[in-house]
Write an enzyme that holds these catalytic residues in place. Structure first.
Site, mmCIF file in Angstrom:
data_model
loop_
_atom_site.group_PDB
_atom_site.id
_atom_site.type_symbol
_atom_site.label_atom_id
_atom_site.label_comp_id
_atom_site.label_asym_id
_atom_site.label_seq_id
_atom_site.Cartn_x
_atom_site.Cartn_y
_atom_site.Cartn_z
ATOM 1 N N SER A 1 -12.610 -2.382 -2.785
ATOM 2 C CA SER A 1 -13.597 -1.796 -3.703
ATOM 3 C C SER A 1 -14.787 -1.189 -2.960
ATOM 4 O O SER A 1 -15.326 -0.164 -3.392
ATOM 5 C CB SER A 1 -14.070 -2.851 -4.707
ATOM 6 N N HIS B 1 0.555 -6.972 3.155
ATOM 7 C CA HIS B 1 0.094 -8.328 2.839
ATOM 8 C C HIS B 1 0.900 -8.831 1.647
ATOM 9 O O HIS B 1 0.680 -8.388 0.522
ATOM 10 C CB HIS B 1 -1.415 -8.246 2.531
ATOM 11 N N SER C 1 -7.872 -1.269 1.613
ATOM 12 C CA SER C 1 -6.836 -1.832 0.746
ATOM 13 C C SER C 1 -6.565 -0.876 -0.402
ATOM 14 O O SER C 1 -7.474 -0.560 -1.177
ATOM 15 C CB SER C 1 -7.293 -3.184 0.195
ATOM 16 N N ASP D 1 -1.365 -4.337 -0.528
ATOM 17 C CA ASP D 1 -1.331 -5.644 -1.195
ATOM 18 C C ASP D 1 -0.151 -5.721 -2.147
ATOM 19 O O ASP D 1 -0.099 -5.014 -3.148
ATOM 20 C CB ASP D 1 -2.631 -5.867 -1.969
ATOM 21 N N HIS E 1 -3.998 -1.135 4.383
ATOM 22 C CA HIS E 1 -3.671 -2.492 3.918
ATOM 23 C C HIS E 1 -3.006 -2.387 2.547
ATOM 24 O O HIS E 1 -3.587 -1.857 1.599
ATOM 25 C CB HIS E 1 -4.958 -3.313 3.847
ATOM 26 N N MET F 1 -8.449 -15.327 4.260
ATOM 27 C CA MET F 1 -8.825 -14.841 2.919
ATOM 28 C C MET F 1 -10.241 -15.312 2.602
ATOM 29 O O MET F 1 -10.543 -16.511 2.651
ATOM 30 C CB MET F 1 -7.862 -15.381 1.861
ATOM 31 N N MET G 1 1.818 -11.235 -1.124
ATOM 32 C CA MET G 1 1.334 -12.334 -1.967
ATOM 33 C C MET G 1 2.401 -12.572 -3.025
ATOM 34 O O MET G 1 2.244 -12.231 -4.203
ATOM 35 C CB MET G 1 -0.014 -11.960 -2.598
ATOM 36 N N MET H 1 1.896 -7.960 -4.753
ATOM 37 C CA MET H 1 1.726 -9.133 -5.632
ATOM 38 C C MET H 1 2.846 -9.170 -6.654
ATOM 39 O O MET H 1 3.241 -8.122 -7.182
ATOM 40 C CB MET H 1 0.384 -9.043 -6.358
ATOM 41 N N ASP I 1 -10.179 -10.630 4.565
ATOM 42 C CA ASP I 1 -9.818 -9.885 3.355
ATOM 43 C C ASP I 1 -10.476 -10.519 2.139
ATOM 44 O O ASP I 1 -10.229 -11.690 1.833
ATOM 45 C CB ASP I 1 -8.283 -9.926 3.231
ATOM 46 N N GLY I 2 -11.286 -9.718 1.446
ATOM 47 C CA GLY I 2 -11.871 -10.164 0.181
ATOM 48 C C GLY I 2 -13.376 -10.099 0.167
ATOM 49 O O GLY I 2 -14.050 -10.770 0.952
#
Ligand code: DX5
Ligand code: ZN
Length: 215
Positions: free
Chosen positions: A197, A65, A7, A34, A32, A136, A67, A36, A174-175
């Site tokens: 991370s 993805h 990500s 993200d 990936h 998630m 969001m 937002m 994911d997460g």
């Protein structure tokens, strides 16, 4: 073999192309991305222009993805920018069936994401239309949050549902994914691990990706 999707939320945004090149070289299967909007989730990230700018710098497949509120307004802009898969949150759209078919009609793969509290039964009537289901394992919005163990049972139940329905949809998680939680979710049935991370924070990028792929 498990697929790994780094990500870019944990990449250095001042050196995005270089960081993407690093994960590509280190063996990532896809990227990936993200997105937002500061409304659906409290954080704000990147738009189609950044994705389009990245597109010539890598051969990696772009997994976007979304969001955001009203994601249907962004399907075409992200596809034009180079997305190969668009994942939409079941909770973010009123007409999920319509959204799924809009994505498919635009000629790319379609995923549906479920937040931790969202039950699997929202997939009941659309599961055979999907290329991917994103479970998630954190509440969306930020990188480096703790993995929620409820994801394990949810993935096993989803795997059973997909088998019963003859669906070939891939299960993405994911997460909070790292070498421990990655092992747990792959054992439960996950096909694709998203990790931000854990990968970008690793001294040995190649080793971190290889470890997740070996699970
Ligand atoms: C969270 C994002 C994730 C996030 C994962 O809302 O959807 O993709 O970047 O980050 P880690 O792997 O650090 O939990
Ligand atoms: Zn994500």
């Amino acid at each position: 073999m498990t697929k790994v999707a780094p990500s870019i939320l944990s990449a250095d945004f001042a050196h995005l192309a270089a960081d993407v090149a690093r994960v590509e070289k280190a063996g990532a299967d896809m990227l990936h991305i993200d997105v937002m909007d500061g409304h659906y989730v409290p954080n704000l990230t990147i738009g189609p222009q950044v994705v389009a700018s990245l597109r010539p710098h890598t051969k990696l497949f772009f997994d976007v993805h979304l969001m955001v509120e009203e994601p249907q307004n962004l399907f075409r802009p992200f596809i034009d920018a180079g997305a190969g898969l668009i994942t939409v949150h079941a909770e973010a759209v009123v007409h999920l069936h319509r959204a799924v078919h809009q994505i498919k009609e635009l000629g790319v793969q379609c995923g549906v994401a479920l937040n931790p509290a969202t039950p699997l039964n929202v997939l009941e009537y659309i599961v055979n239309d999907l290329d991917l289901i994103l479970i998630m394992s954190v509440n969306p919005g930020f990188a480096a949050q703790g993995y929620l163990p409820l994801a394990g049972r949810k993935i096993s139940e989803l795997k059973t549902m997909l088998n019963e329905r003859g669906s070939k949809a891939q299960i993405q998680v994911d997460g909070g994914i790292n070498s421990n939680t990655g092992y747990e979710v792959v054992k439960a049935g996950a096909d694709i691990l998203v990790a931000g991370s854990y990968i970008f924070g690793a001294d040995d990028l190649e080793g971190a990706i290889a470890l997740l792929k070996s699970m």
